[in-house]
Scaffold this motif. Sequence first.
Motif, PDB file in Angstrom:
ATOM      1  N   UNK A 120     -42.338  79.530  31.144  1.00  0.00           N
ATOM      2  CA  UNK A 120     -41.944  78.217  30.648  1.00  0.00           C
ATOM      3  C   UNK A 120     -42.545  77.061  31.444  1.00  0.00           C
ATOM      4  N   UNK A 121     -42.097  76.833  32.673  1.00  0.00           N
ATOM      5  CA  UNK A 121     -42.449  75.609  33.400  1.00  0.00           C
ATOM      6  C   UNK A 121     -43.946  75.415  33.565  1.00  0.00           C
ATOM      7  N   UNK A 122     -44.646  76.409  34.081  1.00  0.00           N
ATOM      8  CA  UNK A 122     -46.069  76.244  34.377  1.00  0.00           C
ATOM      9  C   UNK A 122     -46.914  76.031  33.112  1.00  0.00           C
ATOM     10  N   UNK A 123     -46.777  76.884  32.089  1.00  0.00           N
ATOM     11  CA  UNK A 123     -47.565  76.634  30.874  1.00  0.00           C
ATOM     12  C   UNK A 123     -47.160  75.354  30.158  1.00  0.00           C
ATOM     13  N   UNK A 124     -45.882  74.990  30.215  1.00  0.00           N
ATOM     14  CA  UNK A 124     -45.427  73.762  29.550  1.00  0.00           C
ATOM     15  C   UNK A 124     -46.096  72.545  30.188  1.00  0.00           C
ATOM     16  N   UNK A 125     -46.090  72.485  31.512  1.00  0.00           N
ATOM     17  CA  UNK A 125     -46.728  71.360  32.201  1.00  0.00           C
ATOM     18  C   UNK A 125     -48.209  71.302  31.868  1.00  0.00           C
ATOM     19  N   UNK A 126     -48.866  72.461  31.902  1.00  0.00           N
ATOM     20  CA  UNK A 126     -50.301  72.498  31.614  1.00  0.00           C
ATOM     21  C   UNK A 126     -50.597  72.025  30.188  1.00  0.00           C
ATOM     22  N   UNK A 127     -49.817  72.486  29.234  1.00  0.00           N
ATOM     23  CA  UNK A 127     -50.042  72.090  27.836  1.00  0.00           C
ATOM     24  C   UNK A 127     -49.813  70.594  27.636  1.00  0.00           C
ATOM     25  N   UNK A 128     -48.761  70.067  28.258  1.00  0.00           N
ATOM     26  CA  UNK A 128     -48.496  68.635  28.110  1.00  0.00           C
ATOM     27  C   UNK A 128     -49.587  67.800  28.783  1.00  0.00           C
ATOM     28  N   UNK A 129     -50.153  68.298  29.867  1.00  0.00           N
ATOM     29  CA  UNK A 129     -51.268  67.585  30.493  1.00  0.00           C
ATOM     30  C   UNK A 129     -52.465  67.529  29.550  1.00  0.00           C
ATOM     31  N   UNK A 130     -52.781  68.642  28.932  1.00  0.00           N
ATOM     32  CA  UNK A 130     -53.917  68.675  28.011  1.00  0.00           C
ATOM     33  C   UNK A 130     -53.649  67.769  26.806  1.00  0.00           C
ATOM     34  N   UNK A 141     -54.765  75.461  36.421  1.00  0.00           N
ATOM     35  CA  UNK A 141     -55.925  75.881  35.631  1.00  0.00           C
ATOM     36  C   UNK A 141     -56.156  77.375  35.846  1.00  0.00           C
ATOM     37  N   UNK A 142     -55.691  78.176  34.918  1.00  0.00           N
ATOM     38  CA  UNK A 142     -55.728  79.626  35.080  1.00  0.00           C
ATOM     39  C   UNK A 142     -56.892  80.282  34.345  1.00  0.00           C
ATOM     40  N   UNK A 143     -57.727  79.483  33.692  1.00  0.00           N
ATOM     41  CA  UNK A 143     -58.836  80.052  32.932  1.00  0.00           C
ATOM     42  C   UNK A 143     -59.739  80.886  33.838  1.00  0.00           C
ATOM     43  N   UNK A 144     -59.948  82.151  33.445  1.00  0.00           N
ATOM     44  CA  UNK A 144     -60.855  83.027  34.161  1.00  0.00           C
ATOM     45  C   UNK A 144     -60.278  83.651  35.418  1.00  0.00           C
ATOM     46  N   UNK A 145     -59.033  83.355  35.763  1.00  0.00           N
ATOM     47  CA  UNK A 145     -58.442  83.909  36.974  1.00  0.00           C
ATOM     48  C   UNK A 145     -57.837  85.283  36.699  1.00  0.00           C
ATOM     49  N   UNK A 146     -57.989  86.169  37.663  1.00  0.00           N
ATOM     50  CA  UNK A 146     -57.369  87.477  37.578  1.00  0.00           C
ATOM     51  C   UNK A 146     -55.892  87.333  37.923  1.00  0.00           C
TER      52      UNK A 146
END
Length: 236
Positions: A120-130, A141-146
């Motif tokens: 919830x918290x982390x993806x929600x913040x990221x989506x609202x930023x975008x 920014x988790x793109x490409x991270x293992x």
Amino acid sequence: MIKKLTLENILFLDIETVPEQPIFSGLSETKQHLWEQKSQYQRGEISAEEFYERAGIWAEFGKIICISVGYFTFHGNVRQFRVTSFFGDEVKILKDFKNLLTSHFNQIKHLLCAHNGKEFDFPYIARRMIINNIELPEKLNLFGKKPWEVPHLDTLELWKFGDYKNYTSLKLLTNVLGIPSPKDDIDGSQVYKVYYQENGLERIITYCEKDTIAVAQVFLRLRGESILDETEIIHA
């Protein structure tokens, strides 16, 4: 492993969200139709309009009204947990939170921690930023991270101990671990009403900060350490 983590390197947080508009009719016709589609399986026989007060849990239909953060400091044998909040206009909240991350929690050793934060918290913040055209800070920014490179801790995940079927609320977890409950005034289901109908942002901020403190308390218990007492908690 958890005992090897340095407490000062962890930023504990919680967010509070509400629907983007006070009432369903405040949405554009297109957005109303999209909400009807998005919520059809969750609301059952309830109309999309009646169900709208729960829209805050979806980043596409909600907004953040408060982010509370807390972090540990140690001065000799003196332990403190400092708590502060970003609230009000969502864009300002997100920019201020991003500035905190980029200025003080930007190194590899730094981690973010929340209860159910990975879902919830982390993806929600990221989506609202975008959505608000704010470039993601490195910690979100988790793109490409293992998986092992993701700098996030989740007290819900830690409590599962590998059991993927189990969900334990923060309220229940604090109860069984002997931690003072953060839900002594309002709970998440009441945030919509308190914000839009009662103009009670201050109550929501207090509630959000209590949840942040509770997450830190749970983390301490998982490490086998004593929980914070009131004298160790500093509201900045």
